[in-house]
Design a protein around this motif. Structure first.
Motif, mmCIF file in Angstrom:
data_model
loop_
_atom_site.group_PDB
_atom_site.id
_atom_site.type_symbol
_atom_site.label_atom_id
_atom_site.label_comp_id
_atom_site.label_asym_id
_atom_site.label_seq_id
_atom_site.Cartn_x
_atom_site.Cartn_y
_atom_site.Cartn_z
ATOM 1 N N LEU A 77 0.857 -1.197 -0.122
ATOM 2 C CA LEU A 77 0.108 -0.156 0.326
ATOM 3 C C LEU A 77 0.994 0.994 -0.059
ATOM 4 O O LEU A 77 1.391 1.747 0.974
ATOM 5 C CB LEU A 77 -0.825 -0.092 1.329
ATOM 6 C CG LEU A 77 -1.894 1.258 1.288
ATOM 7 C CD1 LEU A 77 -2.974 1.218 -0.018
ATOM 8 C CD2 LEU A 77 -2.922 1.275 2.585
ATOM 9 N N ASN A 78 1.228 1.830 -1.093
ATOM 10 C CA ASN A 78 2.003 2.744 -1.348
ATOM 11 C C ASN A 78 1.162 4.280 -1.362
ATOM 12 O O ASN A 78 0.284 4.311 -2.148
ATOM 13 C CB ASN A 78 2.903 2.764 -2.699
ATOM 14 C CG ASN A 78 4.063 1.967 -2.545
ATOM 15 O OD1 ASN A 78 4.696 1.859 -1.530
ATOM 16 N ND2 ASN A 78 4.196 1.181 -3.706
ATOM 17 N N VAL A 79 1.536 4.958 -0.400
ATOM 18 C CA VAL A 79 0.555 6.233 -0.091
ATOM 19 C C VAL A 79 1.628 7.485 -0.769
ATOM 20 O O VAL A 79 1.960 8.460 -0.121
ATOM 21 C CB VAL A 79 0.146 6.535 1.280
ATOM 22 C CG1 VAL A 79 -1.063 5.679 1.283
ATOM 23 C CG2 VAL A 79 0.937 6.258 2.317
ATOM 24 N N THR A 80 1.893 7.247 -1.854
ATOM 25 C CA THR A 80 2.950 8.381 -2.583
ATOM 26 C C THR A 80 2.595 8.660 -3.755
ATOM 27 O O THR A 80 1.763 8.104 -4.547
ATOM 28 C CB THR A 80 4.402 7.487 -2.833
ATOM 29 O OG1 THR A 80 4.004 6.192 -3.796
ATOM 30 C CG2 THR A 80 4.915 6.932 -1.539
ATOM 31 N N ALA A 94 -9.614 7.522 2.761
ATOM 32 C CA ALA A 94 -10.588 6.579 2.417
ATOM 33 C C ALA A 94 -10.391 5.439 1.555
ATOM 34 O O ALA A 94 -10.427 4.427 1.562
ATOM 35 C CB ALA A 94 -11.881 7.470 2.179
ATOM 36 N N ALA A 95 -9.645 5.858 0.172
ATOM 37 C CA ALA A 95 -9.272 4.991 -0.825
ATOM 38 C C ALA A 95 -7.899 4.098 -0.150
ATOM 39 O O ALA A 95 -8.064 2.825 -0.279
ATOM 40 C CB ALA A 95 -8.579 5.815 -1.860
ATOM 41 N N ALA A 96 -7.055 4.734 0.526
ATOM 42 C CA ALA A 96 -6.099 3.810 1.247
ATOM 43 C C ALA A 96 -6.702 2.897 2.351
ATOM 44 O O ALA A 96 -6.216 1.541 2.155
ATOM 45 C CB ALA A 96 -5.050 4.765 2.047
ATOM 46 N N VAL A 137 -2.980 7.006 7.719
ATOM 47 C CA VAL A 137 -3.296 5.757 6.807
ATOM 48 C C VAL A 137 -3.282 4.492 7.753
ATOM 49 O O VAL A 137 -4.170 3.632 7.785
ATOM 50 C CB VAL A 137 -2.473 5.480 5.642
ATOM 51 C CG1 VAL A 137 -2.780 3.978 5.145
ATOM 52 C CG2 VAL A 137 -2.960 6.501 4.586
ATOM 53 N N ILE A 138 -2.272 4.385 8.558
ATOM 54 C CA ILE A 138 -2.024 3.264 9.381
ATOM 55 C C ILE A 138 -3.198 3.516 10.570
ATOM 56 O O ILE A 138 -3.770 2.328 10.917
ATOM 57 C CB ILE A 138 -0.749 3.142 10.193
ATOM 58 C CG1 ILE A 138 0.296 3.042 8.991
ATOM 59 C CG2 ILE A 138 -0.572 2.437 11.343
ATOM 60 C CD1 ILE A 138 1.764 3.086 9.272
ATOM 61 N N ALA A 139 -3.549 4.380 11.217
ATOM 62 C CA ALA A 139 -4.420 4.637 11.975
ATOM 63 C C ALA A 139 -5.977 4.282 11.716
ATOM 64 O O ALA A 139 -6.760 3.600 12.219
ATOM 65 C CB ALA A 139 -4.415 5.891 12.557
ATOM 66 N N ALA A 140 -6.100 4.647 10.196
ATOM 67 C CA ALA A 140 -7.168 4.409 9.722
ATOM 68 C C ALA A 140 -7.588 2.820 9.327
ATOM 69 O O ALA A 140 -8.524 2.352 9.512
ATOM 70 C CB ALA A 140 -7.562 5.111 8.303
ATOM 71 N N ILE A 141 -6.531 2.040 9.064
ATOM 72 C CA ILE A 141 -6.420 0.669 8.786
ATOM 73 C C ILE A 141 -6.692 0.022 10.336
ATOM 74 O O ILE A 141 -7.674 -0.776 10.447
ATOM 75 C CB ILE A 141 -5.189 0.161 8.276
ATOM 76 C CG1 ILE A 141 -4.942 0.821 6.898
ATOM 77 C CG2 ILE A 141 -5.227 -1.202 8.042
ATOM 78 C CD1 ILE A 141 -3.688 0.371 6.176
#
Length: 331
Positions: A77-80, A94-96, A137-141
């Protein structure tokens, strides 16, 4: 110095004296002995030095709760904005989160979140920008899943924020050589780590990489880094090693490492293999588009599992999981 590569086999019928590989269903009766000053030769596994035999056969401890006697899939999961294959696809929180949930449902057992592209030629990302990309993103997961999450970073500050957000493992493509504070942080936090081999940094690593013997050089480098991590306080049983396919390696270097992956079991650590959509797959498979290299990526990944690799890092989770299930059923 001699190096010992187990010639890995599978099947219920095993000859007397067969040695289980790393506590898995795979086994071997012979090893290839490699030496820098002599040609390779085959010898019975019974001739192994006792310390090497124990490292090759010892059951690997669980990593972030994952059973290392079974193949595991790590979803990328690249958030770049600039990763070579999927840059910009998960910019929105939300997409991540949705992508991570989908990968877990498709068969991933761990999600690897990265906020800094390490493709060839990539620039270093400033710490605060990397934290802003990864920690939310980590917190959302973590809000929707208890599955293990890996933070793919070279920086202690980024890793610290990721751990606070719910990350379970630190995955450092520099092999813990970029930031001297990262290994002590891992030791203090008591989290597992993945130490990868790379020659040079992403900006310049593909500019004519050179080795005396790529397989043995990478092995020695990883052995030194594992020893250094142990000296810092990280338990060997919580260290995963990654030969770093495509990181400061030519196509010939990559292929040599892939043919000799089972050698790295001699480090006594689980092995992670990351080959998904990489350039050499496109070159050999004649596919210039990275997002169309799934078939080649799966082929190389299954070859890695056949040599006892414990974890495969992939973009195409559902397809890889399907291939793995069929591969296991037919074996």
């Amino acid at each position: 110095m001699s190096y010992y590569r187990p010639l890995v086999r599978h099947g219920d019928a095993r000859p007397e004296g067969a040695i289980h590989l790393a506590g898995s269903a795979l086994w071997f009766t012979e090893v290839e002995i490699l030496d820098r000053s002599a040609p390779p030769r085959i010898a019975p596994a019974g001739l192994l030095p006792e310390d090497i035999r124990l490292r090759l056969m010892s059951r690997r401890a669980a990593i972030a709760g994952l059973d290392m006697t079974q193949p595991q899939i790590m979803g990328i999961l690249n958030v770049t904005p600039d990763s070579f294959s999927d840059g910009g696809q998960h910019d929105e929180l939300a997409a991540a989160q949705s992508a991570a949930v989908r990968m877990l449902a498709d068969g991933a057992s761990i999600i690897d979140v990265g906020g800094e592209s390490t493709r060839p030629g990539a620039d270093v990302v400033e710490e605060m920008a990397e934290i802003a990309r990864t920690a939310p993103v980590i917190a959302a997961i973590r809000e929707v899943s208890a599955a293990p999450i890996s933070i793919d970073t070279r920086k202690a500050t980024v890793a610290m924020e990721a751990l606070d957000a719910g990350a379970s493992l630190i995955n450092d493509v520099s092999g813990f050589t970029f930031d001297a504070a990262l290994a002590p942080l891992a030791a203090q936090a008591g989290v597992p780590v993945c130490v990868m081999h790379a020659q040079g940094d992403p900006k310049t690593m593909q500019e004519n990489p050179q080795y005396d013997n790529v397989v043995l050089d990478v092995y020695d480098s990883l052995a030194a880094q594992v020893d250094q991590l142990e000296a810092t306080g990280v338990l060997r049983e919580q260290i995963v090693v990654d030969p770093g396919i495509g990181f400061g390696k030519s196509q010939a270097h990559n292929l040599a490492l892939l043919r000799n992956l089972s050698l790295f079991h001699g480090l006594g650590c689980p092995i992670l293999l990351g080959v998904s959509r990489k350039r050499f797959i496109g070159t050999i498979g004649k596919e210039p588009r990275a997002d169309r290299r799934m078939a080649g990526s799966i082929a190389v990944g299954l070859a890695g599992f056949a040599q006892g690799v414990q974890m495969l890092r992939v973009h195409d989770v559902a397809e890889t999981a399907q291939a793995l299930r069929l591969w296991q059923a037919t074996r």
